[in-house]
Design a protein around this motif. Structure first.
Motif, PDB file in Angstrom:
ATOM      1  N   GLU A 108       9.342   6.014  -6.573  1.00 59.18           N
ATOM      2  CA  GLU A 108       8.419   4.978  -7.037  1.00 59.18           C
ATOM      3  C   GLU A 108       7.239   4.891  -6.078  1.00 59.18           C
ATOM      4  O   GLU A 108       6.090   4.757  -6.480  1.00 59.18           O
ATOM      5  CB  GLU A 108       9.158   3.630  -7.109  1.00 59.18           C
ATOM      6  CG  GLU A 108       8.361   2.496  -7.733  1.00 59.18           C
ATOM      7  CD  GLU A 108       8.025   2.752  -9.193  1.00 59.18           C
ATOM      8  OE1 GLU A 108       6.915   2.374  -9.596  1.00 59.18           O
ATOM      9  OE2 GLU A 108       8.857   3.347  -9.900  1.00 59.18           O
ATOM     10  N   SER A 109       7.545   4.983  -4.776  1.00 57.34           N
ATOM     11  CA  SER A 109       6.483   4.978  -3.762  1.00 57.34           C
ATOM     12  C   SER A 109       6.975   5.659  -2.498  1.00 57.34           C
ATOM     13  O   SER A 109       8.175   5.761  -2.253  1.00 57.34           O
ATOM     14  CB  SER A 109       6.026   3.546  -3.462  1.00 57.34           C
ATOM     15  OG  SER A 109       7.122   2.725  -3.155  1.00 57.34           O
ATOM     16  N   ARG A 111       5.547   6.334   1.750  1.00 58.33           N
ATOM     17  CA  ARG A 111       4.519   6.137   2.772  1.00 58.33           C
ATOM     18  C   ARG A 111       4.916   6.889   4.040  1.00 58.33           C
ATOM     19  O   ARG A 111       6.004   6.672   4.582  1.00 58.33           O
ATOM     20  CB  ARG A 111       4.384   4.646   3.078  1.00 58.33           C
ATOM     21  CG  ARG A 111       3.257   4.282   4.062  1.00 58.33           C
ATOM     22  CD  ARG A 111       3.009   2.798   3.931  1.00 58.33           C
ATOM     23  NE  ARG A 111       2.168   2.194   4.937  1.00 58.33           N
ATOM     24  CZ  ARG A 111       0.839   2.157   4.905  1.00 58.33           C
ATOM     25  NH1 ARG A 111       0.192   2.773   3.928  1.00 58.33           N
ATOM     26  NH2 ARG A 111       0.149   1.528   5.842  1.00 58.33           N
ATOM     27  N   ALA A 275      -8.741   3.724   3.925  1.00 57.24           N
ATOM     28  CA  ALA A 275      -7.981   2.721   3.176  1.00 57.24           C
ATOM     29  C   ALA A 275      -7.460   3.256   1.850  1.00 57.24           C
ATOM     30  O   ALA A 275      -6.507   2.712   1.287  1.00 57.24           O
ATOM     31  CB  ALA A 275      -8.821   1.464   2.956  1.00 57.24           C
ATOM     32  N   ASP A 278      -4.199   4.240   3.378  1.00 56.63           N
ATOM     33  CA  ASP A 278      -3.337   3.354   4.172  1.00 56.63           C
ATOM     34  C   ASP A 278      -3.287   1.894   3.730  1.00 56.63           C
ATOM     35  O   ASP A 278      -2.539   1.100   4.285  1.00 56.63           O
ATOM     36  CB  ASP A 278      -3.738   3.425   5.662  1.00 56.63           C
ATOM     37  CG  ASP A 278      -5.133   2.894   5.954  1.00 56.63           C
ATOM     38  OD1 ASP A 278      -5.583   1.958   5.285  1.00 56.63           O
ATOM     39  OD2 ASP A 278      -5.779   3.429   6.879  1.00 56.63           O
ATOM     40  N   ARG A 279      -4.077   1.501   2.728  1.00 58.97           N
ATOM     41  CA  ARG A 279      -4.120   0.071   2.405  1.00 58.97           C
ATOM     42  C   ARG A 279      -2.869  -0.414   1.676  1.00 58.97           C
ATOM     43  O   ARG A 279      -2.397  -1.525   1.915  1.00 58.97           O
ATOM     44  CB  ARG A 279      -5.364  -0.241   1.571  1.00 58.97           C
ATOM     45  CG  ARG A 279      -5.514  -1.738   1.388  1.00 58.97           C
ATOM     46  CD  ARG A 279      -6.902  -2.150   0.988  1.00 58.97           C
ATOM     47  NE  ARG A 279      -6.989  -3.598   0.915  1.00 58.97           N
ATOM     48  CZ  ARG A 279      -8.118  -4.254   0.708  1.00 58.97           C
ATOM     49  NH1 ARG A 279      -9.249  -3.595   0.589  1.00 58.97           N
ATOM     50  NH2 ARG A 279      -8.117  -5.566   0.633  1.00 58.97           N
ATOM     51  N   ASP A 280      -2.336   0.409   0.780  1.00 55.20           N
ATOM     52  CA  ASP A 280      -1.107   0.046   0.062  1.00 55.20           C
ATOM     53  C   ASP A 280       0.060   0.181   1.039  1.00 55.20           C
ATOM     54  O   ASP A 280       0.350   1.278   1.511  1.00 55.20           O
ATOM     55  CB  ASP A 280      -0.920   0.981  -1.136  1.00 55.20           C
ATOM     56  CG  ASP A 280       0.295   0.631  -1.974  1.00 55.20           C
ATOM     57  OD1 ASP A 280       1.192  -0.085  -1.475  1.00 55.20           O
ATOM     58  OD2 ASP A 280       0.372   1.089  -3.128  1.00 55.20           O
ATOM     59  N   GLU A 281       0.721  -0.925   1.336  1.00 55.19           N
ATOM     60  CA  GLU A 281       1.766  -0.904   2.364  1.00 55.19           C
ATOM     61  C   GLU A 281       2.986  -0.087   1.976  1.00 55.19           C
ATOM     62  O   GLU A 281       3.821   0.238   2.813  1.00 55.19           O
ATOM     63  CB  GLU A 281       2.189  -2.347   2.703  1.00 55.19           C
ATOM     64  CG  GLU A 281       1.084  -3.105   3.419  1.00 55.19           C
ATOM     65  CD  GLU A 281       1.466  -4.537   3.743  1.00 55.19           C
ATOM     66  OE1 GLU A 281       2.620  -4.920   3.428  1.00 55.19           O
ATOM     67  OE2 GLU A 281       0.626  -5.264   4.283  1.00 55.19           O
ATOM     68  N   LYS A 282       3.102   0.238   0.690  1.00 62.16           N
ATOM     69  CA  LYS A 282       4.289   0.972   0.230  1.00 62.16           C
ATOM     70  C   LYS A 282       4.010   2.439  -0.056  1.00 62.16           C
ATOM     71  O   LYS A 282       4.923   3.189  -0.361  1.00 62.16           O
ATOM     72  CB  LYS A 282       4.843   0.317  -1.043  1.00 62.16           C
ATOM     73  CG  LYS A 282       5.394  -1.083  -0.815  1.00 62.16           C
ATOM     74  CD  LYS A 282       5.958  -1.649  -2.102  1.00 62.16           C
ATOM     75  CE  LYS A 282       6.657  -2.981  -1.851  1.00 62.16           C
ATOM     76  NZ  LYS A 282       7.263  -3.492  -3.103  1.00 62.16           N
ATOM     77  N   HIS A 283       2.768   2.845  -0.017  1.00 58.59           N
ATOM     78  CA  HIS A 283       2.450   4.208  -0.436  1.00 58.59           C
ATOM     79  C   HIS A 283       1.297   4.775   0.384  1.00 58.59           C
ATOM     80  O   HIS A 283       0.438   4.036   0.861  1.00 58.59           O
ATOM     81  CB  HIS A 283       2.067   4.233  -1.926  1.00 58.59           C
ATOM     82  CG  HIS A 283       2.079   5.608  -2.521  1.00 58.59           C
ATOM     83  ND1 HIS A 283       3.244   6.250  -2.886  1.00 58.59           N
ATOM     84  CD2 HIS A 283       1.080   6.476  -2.796  1.00 58.59           C
ATOM     85  CE1 HIS A 283       2.949   7.453  -3.371  1.00 58.59           C
ATOM     86  NE2 HIS A 283       1.642   7.609  -3.318  1.00 58.59           N
ATOM     87  N   GLY A 284       1.304   6.093   0.566  1.00 56.51           N
ATOM     88  CA  GLY A 284       0.195   6.731   1.268  1.00 56.51           C
ATOM     89  C   GLY A 284       0.535   7.098   2.697  1.00 56.51           C
ATOM     90  O   GLY A 284       1.661   7.488   3.003  1.00 56.51           O
ATOM     91  N   THR A 286      -0.175   5.935   6.925  1.00 52.75           N
ATOM     92  CA  THR A 286      -0.633   4.842   7.785  1.00 52.75           C
ATOM     93  C   THR A 286      -1.863   5.248   8.597  1.00 52.75           C
ATOM     94  O   THR A 286      -2.089   6.432   8.852  1.00 52.75           O
ATOM     95  CB  THR A 286       0.452   4.421   8.794  1.00 52.75           C
ATOM     96  OG1 THR A 286       0.750   5.547   9.632  1.00 52.75           O
ATOM     97  CG2 THR A 286       1.714   3.920   8.104  1.00 52.75           C
TER      98      THR A 286
END
Length: 397
Positions: A108-109, A111, A275, A278-284, A286
């Motif tokens: 689903e996600s 990071r 961003a 890194d903005r989505d705290e659950k995906h991407g 840091t």
């Protein structure tokens, strides 16, 4: 059958050796996928695996499999044999630990929080050319933060107007004048014109103050154009070049690191587009990992946010970020950073910018200490007394 295959990439009894690279991820499985299968798929896709079960696998290939070895809630640590990574190739590292894994239907996600790089991997990278001490020596600034300001509005000034604001900035006590991220070589402010105008004003400001003055002039473009622009900066006696490092990418930055080092230029890394990752705290990905990769490649400094200004980021994140670029050894912080010994890789400056004004500076220094580059821009140029002071200043020339 496929489930069995993914489970081969999970080994909770595994202890990573000193020559293994370890990545820390936050993950959320898709509906109907167990945590074990999800982390097995991450480890598989980022190392030797494929979507189907392979019935014939040479033993030497098994030795290359990544292993998900620690699952804690929605966090997983995955260990990778060193042989999976080409020496000194940052784009290839990202292709593995930050590549196809983000597109898997089983998740689903996902990071990527951090990756701990072993000594044998680090030694193939040059890191920053100068280090913080080298930059301080170059600028003759010790015991305080380095300071800079960006002429605002972001774009709109002609080269001469830009240099005029630059002169005011230097005469106001600042070390640096910084281009904004979207100012490169525009029809009303060509790069070459700006370099020439800024050089004239820099020489005047240095003569009048007796201090070293410099600028972060933005060379961002295709790699060959960036090389030519860096050469022009060196020809005009500059010691810095600014690159939007996320949009140009790790390959271009690595090429420019060597080119700039040969020219005696430090790289100021602007993080425009970070961003998106890194903005989505659950995906991407840091920001601390982006900063780590840029230090590895060799920028002199990188934007890390303020924790008190206009851009997102907490105090804890700012501290982890500052440590990531400055310290010789960065300690693990729960769910935020892994242990990292930087070996011979030199330090880089964190750059605090974004919505700062003089009233916020004490808060920033509480977080960062004095080893940082402090950029205060709109908070100065937008001050009601600024216009009057500028005209008054001209009267004195």
């Amino acid at each position: 059958m496929a489930i069995d295959w993914y489970e081969e990439f999970v080994d909770t009894d595994h202890t990573p050796g000193p020559d293994e690279l370890v990545a820390l991820y936050y993950f959320e499985p898709a509906a109907g996928i167990s945590k074990e299968e999800a982390v097995g798929r991450i480890a598989s896709e980022s190392s030797t695996g494929t979507w189907t079960t392979l019935f014939t696998m040479p033993p030497r290939m098994r030795d290359l499999q990544a292993k998900a070895f620690e699952i804690e809630g929605n966090y997983v640590k995955i260990a990778y044999p060193l042989a999976l990574w080409e020496e000194g190739n940052a784009p290839q590292l990202l292709s593995g630990i930050a590549g196809n894994v983000f597109g898997m239907k089983a998740l689903e996600s996902l990071r990527l929080i951090d990756a701990s790089l072993p000594a044998d991997y680090l030694r193939h990278f040059k890191g920053p050319h100068f280090g913080m001490e080298g930059i301080r020596d170059m600028m003759k600034v010790h015991g305080r933060p380095l300071t800079g300001a960006v002429p605002k509005p972001k774009v709109g000034f002609t080269a001469e107007e830009h240099a005029e604001v630059g002169y005011e900035t230097w005469m106001g006590g600042f070390d640096f004048v910084k281009d904004d991220e979207n100012l490169t070589s525009l029809s009303f402010n060509r790069f070459e014109d700006r370099v020439r105008a800024m050089t004239t004003m820099r020489d005047r400001a240095e003569q009048e103050t007796g201090d070293v003055k410099s600028a972060f002039i933005n060379i961002t473009a295709d790699t060959e154009t960036m090389k030519k622009r860096a050469e022009m900066l060196a020809d005009y006696g500059w010691n810095y070049a600014m690159i939007d490092v996320v949009v140009t990418g790790t390959a271009a930055v690595a090429t420019l690191r060597d080119h700039c080092s040969d020219l005696g230029l430090a790289i100021h890394a602007h993080r425009a587009m970070h961003a998106a990752f890194d903005r989505d705290e659950k995906h991407g990905i840091t920001m601390q990992f982006l900063a780590k990769i840029m230090r590895l490649i060799g920028v002199a400094q990188i934007h890390t946010g303020t924790a008190v200004g206009k851009l997102v980021g907490t105090k804890a994140e700012a501290t982890v970020l500052a440590d990531m670029v400055r310290e010789k050894h960065t300690n693990a912080v729960d769910h935020m950073a892994l242990d990292q010994d930087w070996g011979a890789i030199k330090s880089a400056f964190p750059v605090s910018s974004g919505g700062l004004h003089p009233g916020l500076v004490p808060d920033v220094l509480d977080i960062y200490g004095s080893d940082l580059v402090l950029l205060v821009s709109g908070g100065i140029h937008g001050h009601p007394k600024h216009a009057g002071r500028r005209h008054g200043h001209h009267a004195g020339n």
